[in-house]
Design an enzyme around this catalytic site. Structure first.
Site, PDB file in Angstrom:
ATOM      1  N   TYR A 175      74.661  31.301  15.947  1.00 31.05           N
ATOM      2  CA  TYR A 175      76.072  30.959  16.115  1.00 31.05           C
ATOM      3  C   TYR A 175      76.687  30.464  14.809  1.00 31.05           C
ATOM      4  O   TYR A 175      77.780  30.875  14.408  1.00 31.05           O
ATOM      5  CB  TYR A 175      76.188  29.900  17.211  1.00 31.05           C
ATOM      6  CG  TYR A 175      77.582  29.483  17.587  1.00 31.05           C
ATOM      7  CD1 TYR A 175      78.379  30.310  18.372  1.00 31.05           C
ATOM      8  CD2 TYR A 175      78.087  28.249  17.190  1.00 31.05           C
ATOM      9  CE1 TYR A 175      79.658  29.906  18.746  1.00 31.05           C
ATOM     10  CE2 TYR A 175      79.362  27.843  17.552  1.00 31.05           C
ATOM     11  CZ  TYR A 175      80.144  28.678  18.325  1.00 31.05           C
ATOM     12  OH  TYR A 175      81.405  28.288  18.696  1.00 31.05           O
TER      13      TYR A 175
ATOM     14  N   LYS B 293      79.756  32.134  12.694  1.00 32.59           N
ATOM     15  CA  LYS B 293      80.999  31.391  12.542  1.00 32.59           C
ATOM     16  C   LYS B 293      81.362  31.151  11.080  1.00 32.59           C
ATOM     17  O   LYS B 293      82.544  31.205  10.712  1.00 32.59           O
ATOM     18  CB  LYS B 293      80.907  30.065  13.300  1.00 32.59           C
ATOM     19  CG  LYS B 293      80.982  30.225  14.813  1.00 32.59           C
ATOM     20  CD  LYS B 293      82.240  30.972  15.233  1.00 32.59           C
ATOM     21  CE  LYS B 293      82.522  30.911  16.709  1.00 32.59           C
ATOM     22  NZ  LYS B 293      83.739  31.667  17.082  1.00 32.59           N
TER      23      LYS B 293
END
Length: 303
Positions: free
Chosen positions: A164, A168
């Site tokens: 993640y 991001k």
């Protein structure tokens, strides 16, 4: 309300808008006069399944409040379909808010390829596909606003979120590059790192804090970044709980060695504390400024 903060005649795509922060974005854009494409595949937070009802409910809410919206149920990895529907229905596209995302949290030693690949596919490839499809329309009309959704997990790191966090922070790299390319066509590109009480953060945040972190406390910044009034580009903003702050890179002045003679591992060890000393730190805004100290070092030792 200032005309520069109105979106009358403008078309906004919000991905992952079937609930949480995306829904709040869509509702507020519509309140400010935008025609909104509410995109949501309707899958789980782990990226499984599909359900049209999530996007449909938000569209119904917007219409009941007197706004204009249509639902789109495509995956963001089919971004051209989302943009095509927006243009066929409304004739243009002015703002893209890349909000869709999933979580597949695992420590790195337990992570499987599917966990890595799917997070990348939804966050990075999905945002690329939607933005790439909208880009030619924005260039042709000489106007556009793009907002990417980054995360503090990418900026600062977080346990169990290597996939993640990678995705991001990668989106902020895309933000910086597209901001440079888009400026001449009046396309401004920014990123947010939001914190909100949504189904993706439920169970990760203490209940009393979760209730206070309303998704609606993120959206005013996003709507401003999508407006004609905003002249910011390449920015990264942390936002949540009624607070907004801008993030920027910081770098130490470093240590210069004679490039003609080179330097040793022992030289690095002896100077490492100074290399990491942030007194009088600099804040490069582009590649030219980023090279300033290195070029000064070369000039210092030039024959």
């Amino acid at each position: 309300m200032s005309d520069a903060l109105r979106f009358d005649g403008k078309v906004v795509i919000v991905t992952g808008a079937g609930g949480g922060i995306g829904r709040a974005h869509a509702m507020l854009f519509a309140k400010h006069g935008a025609k909104v494409v509410v995109n949501d595949l309707g899958g789980s937070t782990h990226g499984e399944g599909a359900n049209a009802s999530a996007a449909d409910r938000v569209v119904a809410e917007i219409r009941e409040a007197g706004g204009t919206a249509i639902a789109n149920h495509d995956s963001v990895t089919d971004g051209e379909k989302i943009v095509r529907q927006a243009v066929e229905e409304f004739g243009r596209i002015d703002v893209v808010v890349n909000n869709a995302g999933i979580l597949r949290d695992k420590t790195f030693h337990k992570m499987e390829d599917a966990d890595w690949d799917l997070v990348y596919k939804v966050h990075v490839e999905g945002a690329y596909k939607v933005t790439r499809a909208a880009w030619p329309f924005m260039r042709e009309q000489g106007y556009g606003r793009v907002i990417f959704t980054s995360s503090t997990s990418g900026i600062y790191g977080n346990f169990g979120q290597s996939n993640y966090g990678m995705a991001k922070l990668g989106l902020y790299g895309l933000t910086r590059n597209l901001a440079i390319e888009g400026r001449k066509n009046n396309i401004f590109v920014n990123a947010i790192a939001p914190t909100g009480g949504t189904r993706m953060t439920e169970g990760l945040i203490p209940p009393q804090v979760f209730e206070a972190l309303k998704p609606e406390l993120v959206s005013p910044l996003v709507v401003y970044l999508g407006s004609e009034a905003c002249q910011e580009t390449s920015g990264l903003f942390e936002v949540g709980g009624g607070w907004i702050g801008k993030v920027r890179w910081e770098r130490s002045l470093g240590v210069g060695f004679d490039p003609r003679e080179g330097y040793s591992v022992e030289d690095v060890a002896a100077n490492f504390a100074q290399i990491c000393n942030f007194d009088n730190a600099v804040h490069p805004k582009d590649n030219v400024e980023a090279l300033r100290e290195m070029m000064a070092n070369l000039q210092k030792y030039a024959g």
